[in-house]
Design an enzyme around this catalytic site. Structure first.
Site, PDB file in Angstrom:
ATOM      1  CG  ASN A  25      -0.291   0.037   2.584  1.00 45.69           C
ATOM      2  OD1 ASN A  25       0.538  -0.425   2.802  1.00 45.69           O
ATOM      3  ND2 ASN A  25      -0.955   0.710   3.510  1.00 45.69           N
TER       4      ASN A  25
ATOM      5  CD  GLU B  28       5.190  -1.106  14.017  1.00 44.36           C
ATOM      6  OE1 GLU B  28       4.333  -0.602  13.928  1.00 44.36           O
ATOM      7  OE2 GLU B  28       6.174  -1.098  14.811  1.00 44.36           O
TER       8      GLU B  28
ATOM      9  CB  CYS C 158      -1.697   0.701   8.275  1.00 47.37           C
ATOM     10  SG  CYS C 158      -0.408   2.240   8.304  1.00 47.37           S
TER      11      CYS C 158
ATOM     12  CD  GLU D 150       8.650   0.496  10.477  1.00 44.71           C
ATOM     13  OE1 GLU D 150       9.722   0.224   9.817  1.00 44.71           O
ATOM     14  OE2 GLU D 150       7.396   0.494  10.295  1.00 44.71           O
TER      15      GLU D 150
HETATM   16  P1  NAP Z   1       0.344  -9.007   4.112  1.00 46.48           P
HETATM   17  O1  NAP Z   1      -0.447  -9.921   3.111  1.00 46.48           O
HETATM   18  O2  NAP Z   1       0.838  -9.247   5.385  1.00 46.48           O
HETATM   19  O3  NAP Z   1       1.766  -8.937   3.176  1.00 46.48           O
HETATM   20  C1  NAP Z   1       2.875  -8.071   3.626  1.00 46.48           C
HETATM   21  C2  NAP Z   1       3.998  -8.728   3.119  1.00 46.48           C
HETATM   22  O4  NAP Z   1       4.201 -10.072   3.918  1.00 46.48           O
HETATM   23  C3  NAP Z   1       4.270  -9.124   1.467  1.00 46.48           C
HETATM   24  O5  NAP Z   1       5.519  -8.738   1.027  1.00 46.48           O
HETATM   25  C4  NAP Z   1       3.850 -10.494   1.700  1.00 46.48           C
HETATM   26  O6  NAP Z   1       4.106 -11.176   0.236  1.00 46.48           O
HETATM   27  C5  NAP Z   1       4.555 -11.012   2.903  1.00 46.48           C
HETATM   28  N1  NAP Z   1       3.942 -12.468   3.088  1.00 46.48           N
HETATM   29  C6  NAP Z   1       2.931 -13.023   2.772  1.00 46.48           C
HETATM   30  N2  NAP Z   1       2.721 -14.270   3.508  1.00 46.48           N
HETATM   31  C7  NAP Z   1       3.885 -14.200   4.242  1.00 46.48           C
HETATM   32  C8  NAP Z   1       4.509 -15.344   4.894  1.00 46.48           C
HETATM   33  N3  NAP Z   1       3.887 -16.452   5.277  1.00 46.48           N
HETATM   34  N4  NAP Z   1       5.846 -15.286   5.272  1.00 46.48           N
HETATM   35  C9  NAP Z   1       6.533 -14.011   5.228  1.00 46.48           C
HETATM   36  N5  NAP Z   1       5.983 -13.147   4.216  1.00 46.48           N
HETATM   37  C10 NAP Z   1       4.789 -12.971   3.968  1.00 46.48           C
HETATM   38  O7  NAP Z   1      -0.268  -7.497   3.903  1.00 46.48           O
HETATM   39  P2  NAP Z   1      -0.419  -6.555   2.668  1.00 46.48           P
HETATM   40  O8  NAP Z   1      -1.929  -6.986   2.277  1.00 46.48           O
HETATM   41  O9  NAP Z   1       0.661  -6.589   1.778  1.00 46.48           O
HETATM   42  O10 NAP Z   1      -0.581  -5.122   3.253  1.00 46.48           O
HETATM   43  C11 NAP Z   1      -1.664  -4.692   3.813  1.00 46.48           C
HETATM   44  C12 NAP Z   1      -1.660  -4.764   5.290  1.00 46.48           C
HETATM   45  O11 NAP Z   1      -0.382  -3.885   5.912  1.00 46.48           O
HETATM   46  C13 NAP Z   1      -2.881  -4.103   6.413  1.00 46.48           C
HETATM   47  O12 NAP Z   1      -3.247  -5.009   7.235  1.00 46.48           O
HETATM   48  C14 NAP Z   1      -2.382  -2.629   6.701  1.00 46.48           C
HETATM   49  O13 NAP Z   1      -3.011  -2.115   8.040  1.00 46.48           O
HETATM   50  C15 NAP Z   1      -0.853  -3.088   6.927  1.00 46.48           C
HETATM   51  N6  NAP Z   1       0.236  -2.128   6.815  1.00 46.48           N
HETATM   52  C16 NAP Z   1       0.590  -1.519   8.166  1.00 46.48           C
HETATM   53  C17 NAP Z   1       1.195  -0.441   8.163  1.00 46.48           C
HETATM   54  C18 NAP Z   1       1.805   0.027   9.797  1.00 46.48           C
HETATM   55  O14 NAP Z   1       2.955   0.666   9.569  1.00 46.48           O
HETATM   56  N7  NAP Z   1       1.282  -0.399  10.661  1.00 46.48           N
HETATM   57  C19 NAP Z   1       1.611   0.255   6.956  1.00 46.48           C
HETATM   58  C20 NAP Z   1       1.004  -0.232   6.053  1.00 46.48           C
HETATM   59  C21 NAP Z   1       0.320  -1.492   5.692  1.00 46.48           C
HETATM   60  P3  NAP Z   1       3.168 -11.037  -1.022  1.00 46.48           P
HETATM   61  O15 NAP Z   1       2.861 -10.017  -1.435  1.00 46.48           O
HETATM   62  O16 NAP Z   1       4.143 -11.953  -1.900  1.00 46.48           O
HETATM   63  O17 NAP Z   1       2.247 -12.274  -0.322  1.00 46.48           O
END
Ligand code: NAP
Length: 485
Positions: A151, A249, A283, A464
């Site tokens: 995102n 995070e 997020c 962070e």
């Molecule tokens: P996600 O599905 O958890 O994926 C995040 C990263 O983890 C991607 O690079 C993904 O790779 C990888 N990943 C997936 N499965 C994994 C596994 N089993 N082991 C290790 N890595 C793995 O999250 P997203 O859909 O990309 O992002 C949206 C989420 O991020 C939301 O929940 C949002 O709130 C959160 N977010 C939090 C913050 C903060 O600072 N708190 C900031 C921005 C976003 P692939 O893409 O290849 O699946």
């Protein structure tokens, strides 16, 4: 269509498997944006080995020398701002204005950490006895892995990468499969800025395979992750047995509380920006509007007016103020939550449907959505949607508003709209969130200030961003030196 490869040991390389995948523009799926290697464990292992080999040389450089490379990268990013922003919009979907802001922020992050190179260091501490020198040295950790979401596909890699590199670590980054292009561009920029081979490695591919190797490989001594609570919790467990340093995070369910005395025009504007901006895919996005009942109808009317004024479309087009959902599953998930909310008793006040008129039929567009009469315990009030969906929760008092705001198991960002200074101060004390705003949007962060959540939003051991980001990426050694003899 562009084509990218993995970046390992200073060389661009195909995946060991030879497999590739292609990403399409979420605003117009007829457009293929880029082709990528489908990396796996073998590629992650090669990247870790390259980082291990590069680490001693990079760690031996002074922080000022490393900072010069970061500062140079900042200038290069700024020079390519419009081209990078367009690429970001094509792949992730946010509007060009939003993408331009994110790229500018990335340039600023590198500039900030370039400057920090002059003050990175330990502390001298007064000793009890004379002729003693007592001080701390700040040292790099080794091979650090970064796993990032789609995102903010350039800002989040940047706010992890810049302090990691500044501290002298060698980095392996696995960007989200949904939007890796801009991370590859960042790697090219760092090479041009003078980063030695192997210090930064990029592996694109399956989260389970590439991410799994980074999470379990003993050579990775620290891992910083941003993404969903589910994946973050799993990685945290994988790091724990070897006591690797962890920074997770994760998601939020961010409230904006609106009190009866608030400027309702301001409140509606703040909620519309924080709820529908970035298509709700932040997020820190506002997804719960907790409002005192006496002003709930008036606020709701103003918010609906704002939602209806939003122009949804391809983010590259002038006049568009909200882009598509990033993917089909994300869009379907958003629409599904609108259904679930209604089944649980909420009323659909505005939006709630997919948009398919004309060219919109080729993208993942939906209307900005307002749901009324949401119960605090309903799923729509407790689970992260990650789309342009805002639920209104009426309450009878400030205390009830706080109780509802704190009733979820996450705590990333929170906002309060009021003119009452006393209540504002009480709220800053009692709200369970890592970022607390008063009369401001729940989104939007100052890159020079610490950022992170509480509860299930974060492991909450390291922040962070800001100068303190170096705490995660470095370790302190305490030195006692006696020169009395
Ligand atoms: P996600 O599905 O958890 O994926 C995040 C990263 O983890 C991607 O690079 C993904 O790779 C990888 N990943 C997936 N499965 C994994 C596994 N089993 N082991 C290790 N890595 C793995 O999250 P997203 O859909 O990309 O992002 C949206 C989420 O991020 C939301 O929940 C949002 O709130 C959160 N977010 C939090 C913050 C903060 O600072 N708190 C900031 C921005 C976003 P692939 O893409 O290849 O699946």
């Amino acid at each position: 269509m562009r084509s990218y490869q993995n970046f390992i040991g200073g060389e661009w390389a195909s995946a060991a498997s030879g497999q590739t995948f292609t990403n399409f523009n979420p605003a117009d799926t007829r457009e293929a944006v880029a082709q990528y290697p489908q990396g796996g464990r073998a590629d992650a292992l090669a990247a870790i080995a390259a980082a291990q080999a590069a680490f001693p040389g990079w760690a031996a450089q002074t922080s000022v020398a490393r900072g010069r490379i970061l500062s140079k990268a900042s200038q290069l990013i700024e020079a390519r701002k419009s081209e990078l922003a367009e690429l970001l919009t094509r792949e992730e979907g946010k509007t060009l204005a939003e993408a331009t802001g994110e790229v500018q922020r990335t340039a600023d992050i590198f500039r900030f950490f370039g400057g920090q190179s002059y003050v990175l260091g330990g502390q001298t501490i007064p000793h009890d006895l004379p002729s003693q020198l007592l001080y701390t040295r700040r040292e790099p950790l080794g091979v650090v892995a970064l796993i990032t979401p789609w995102n903010f596909p350039i800002a989040i890699p940047a706010w992890k990468m810049a302090p990691a590199l500044l501290c002298g670590n060698a980095v392996v980054i696995k960007p989200a499969s949904q939007a890796p292009a801009i991370t590859c561009e960042l790697a090219k920029i760092l090479v041009e800025a003078g980063l030695p081979k192997g210090v930064l490695n990029v592996v694109i591919g399956s989260g389970k395979e590439v991410g799994g190797e980074l999470a379990t490989n003993p050579a990775v001594v620290a891992l910083s992750f941003t993404g969903s609570v589910g994946v973050g919790s799993q990685i945290y467990q994988q790091l724990a047995p070897r006591m690797a340093r962890a920074q997770m995070e994760m998601g939020g369910k961010n409230p904006t509380i609106v009190l009866a005395d608030a400027d309702l025009d301001l409140a509606a504007r703040l909620v519309a920006i924080a709820g529908f901006g970035l298509t709700g895919q932040a997020c820190t996005a506002t997804s719960r509007v907790i409002v005192e009942r006496s002003v709930a109808d008036a606020l709701t009317a103003k918010l609906i007016e704002k939602a209806k004024a939003i122009v949804v479309g391809n983010g590259l087009k002038a006049g568009v103020t909200m882009g598509p959902a990033v993917s089909k599953p994300q869009l379907e998930g958003n629409l599904n939550y609108v259904q679930i909310a209604q089944q649980e008793g909420a009323s659909l006040l505005c939006g709630g449907a997919r948009l398919t008129d004309g060219d919109l039929a080729h993208g993942y567009f939906m209307q900005p959505t307002v749901l009324g009469n949401v119960r605090p315990t309903a799923r729509i009030a407790c689970e992260e949607v990650f789309g342009p969906v805002v639920g209104i929760i009426p309450v009878d008092s400030f205390d009830e508003a706080l109780a509802v705001a704190n009733s979820v198991d996450v705590g990333l960002s929170a906002s309060l709209v009021t003119r009452d200074l006393k209540k504002a101060m009480l709220y800053t004390e009692r709200i369970q969130a890592g970022v607390v705003k008063v009369n401001q949007i729940s989104t939007g962060l100052a890159l020079q200030a610490p950022f992170g959540g509480v509860k299930k939003s974060s492991t909450d051991s390291f922040k962070e961003q800001g100068a303190g980001a170096v705490e995660f990426y470095s370790k302190l050694k305490t030195v006692y030196l006696d020169y009395s003899a």
